[in-house]
Design an enzyme around this catalytic site. Structure first.
Site, mmCIF file in Angstrom:
data_model
loop_
_atom_site.group_PDB
_atom_site.id
_atom_site.type_symbol
_atom_site.label_atom_id
_atom_site.label_comp_id
_atom_site.label_asym_id
_atom_site.label_seq_id
_atom_site.Cartn_x
_atom_site.Cartn_y
_atom_site.Cartn_z
ATOM 1 N N HIS A 36 -7.424 -5.691 0.120
ATOM 2 C CA HIS A 36 -6.339 -4.742 0.372
ATOM 3 C C HIS A 36 -5.616 -5.153 1.648
ATOM 4 O O HIS A 36 -5.790 -4.558 2.712
ATOM 5 C CB HIS A 36 -6.879 -3.320 0.475
ATOM 6 C CG HIS A 36 -5.806 -2.282 0.418
ATOM 7 N ND1 HIS A 36 -5.093 -2.027 -0.732
ATOM 8 C CD2 HIS A 36 -5.301 -1.445 1.365
ATOM 9 C CE1 HIS A 36 -4.211 -1.070 -0.494
ATOM 10 N NE2 HIS A 36 -4.311 -0.713 0.775
ATOM 11 N N ASP A 71 -9.348 -6.136 -4.178
ATOM 12 C CA ASP A 71 -8.883 -4.903 -3.546
ATOM 13 C C ASP A 71 -9.832 -3.761 -3.876
ATOM 14 O O ASP A 71 -9.946 -3.347 -5.032
ATOM 15 C CB ASP A 71 -7.465 -4.574 -4.030
ATOM 16 C CG ASP A 71 -6.790 -3.487 -3.209
ATOM 17 O OD1 ASP A 71 -7.495 -2.592 -2.700
ATOM 18 O OD2 ASP A 71 -5.557 -3.530 -3.083
ATOM 19 N N SER A 96 0.837 -1.195 0.000
ATOM 20 C CA SER A 96 0.000 0.000 0.000
ATOM 21 C C SER A 96 0.879 1.255 0.000
ATOM 22 O O SER A 96 1.679 1.439 -0.910
ATOM 23 C CB SER A 96 -0.971 -0.051 1.183
ATOM 24 O OG SER A 96 -1.956 0.942 1.076
#
Length: 349
Positions: free
Chosen positions: A178, A141, A54
């Site tokens: 995610h 995600d 991320s």
């Protein structure tokens, strides 16, 4: 309220404020006794790499391009392309996360890389020769759009004509959200959520290290030492990189005994910092047990939450909250890393 202010306000939620208070309390509780500095180890300069998830993936590509002449590659999990935000928070929250109202343009961003490399703000493009880059993105995600992750690799693809032996790989067919995918640790793999470690039956750390360093024997349980260290001695004199006081370092027994080892720097994602998770990301992300069999030291730097500037989730700086040079060799967080790696035994400059 301006569009920029409205988007920034979404980060500054009551939950984020409470998380920030909790983060401060945890750090205060950890303040004593003082942590030691990084040890000086025997490290192989040809076996140094970076990885991140991320915001940590954004940081990993910034570090890789800034110091590619000293690194062998990067693994980018659910991140976006170099230079995407251009110092603007609204751009970071829109095109660089959701691909809205447009998807980042790899050709334009690669042009920025070339310009900065020629100016000395990044490493010369020749530093990418022989490097390996893996971009990993989950089909479930909902935080970072697939097009954004594809663009992270797309920037490198644009540079291939000038660096033809650059090895690139896209991995976007797996079903996870995610999260940092692990073999068994964390929350539901597809739904995600805090602590953003997903029990996916897929060992992303093993996949990452095999791509960077080649296959190895199957790992067992991590038997090295996860050490806390003092991050403050490596802070540049010119400013505050907005890092936590402490970070984590995993040292396999062989490396501690003086054997020459490689090193991988792993950047956590937002809300995975030491203030929220303690050592959980460092212990459960999956890198340590592979580090033992591959003779790798693992450095886990730690960001910190702040409200002025606005970064309540302890994300790495990929939009400019530490200053306009954040994604160049002059950036405060990158200068901190260069100093820390020099102390560890793997200079980046």
């Amino acid at each position: 309220m301006s569009q920029r202010a409205a988007q920034a306000a979404r980060l500054f939620t009551p939950a984020a404020r409470l998380a920030g208070v909790a983060s401060t309390l945890v750090l205060a509780a950890c303040a004593a006794p003082s942590a030691p500095p990084l040890p000086s180890l025997a490290l192989d300069p040809d076996r140094i790499a970076v990885a991140g998830v991320s915001s940590g993936a954004y940081q990993a590509t910034q570090v890789h391009l800034a110091f590619s002449d000293r690194l062998r590659g990067a693994v980018l999990v659910a991140g976006g392309p170099y230079g995407c935000a251009g110092g603007q928070l609204d751009t970071a929250l829109g095109p660089c996360m959701k691909a809205e109202p447009f998807t980042p343009d790899p050709a334009r961003l690669a042009g920025k890389v070339r310009e900065r490399a020629e100016a000395g703000d990044l490493a010369p493009l020749a530093g990418l020769a022989g490097d390996r880059v893996l971009a990993l993105h989950g089909r479930d995600d909902g935080t970072v759009a697939e097009g954004v992750s594809r663009a992270s690799l797309g920037v490198y693809e644009q540079l291939v004509p000038q660096v033809p032996d650059l090895a690139l790989r896209w991995d976007g067919a797996r079903e996870f959200g995610h999260v940092m995918p692990t073999a068994a640790s964390g929350v539901d793999c597809r739904a995600g959520g805090a602590p953003h470690l997903g029990a996916c039956g897929f060992d992303a750390a093993g996949e990452a290290l095999a791509w960077l360093y080649g296959p190895s024997a199957a790992p067992g349980v991590a038997t090295g030492e996860l050490r806390v260290f003092d991050q403050t001695p490596y802070v540049p004199a010119a400013g505050d990189p907005l890092l936590a006081d402490r970070g984590w370092l995993y040292v396999p027994a062989a490396c501690a005994a003086g054997e020459t080892c490689g090193a991988v720097v792993v950047f956590h994602g937002c809300e995975q910092d030491i203030g929220r998770l303690g050592d959980r990301f460092a212990r459960e992300s999956g890198f340590n047990r592979w580090a033992d069999v591959m003779r790798l030291v693992v450095l886990y730097p730690q960001a910190r939450s702040s409200y002025l500037p606005l970064n309540p989730k302890a994300c790495w700086d990929w939009w400019g909250y530490t200053g306009p040079d954040y994604d160049t060799r002059r950036g405060l967080q990158l200068r901190w890393l260069a100093s820390a790696m020099a102390a560890l035994g793997a200079p980046l400059e």
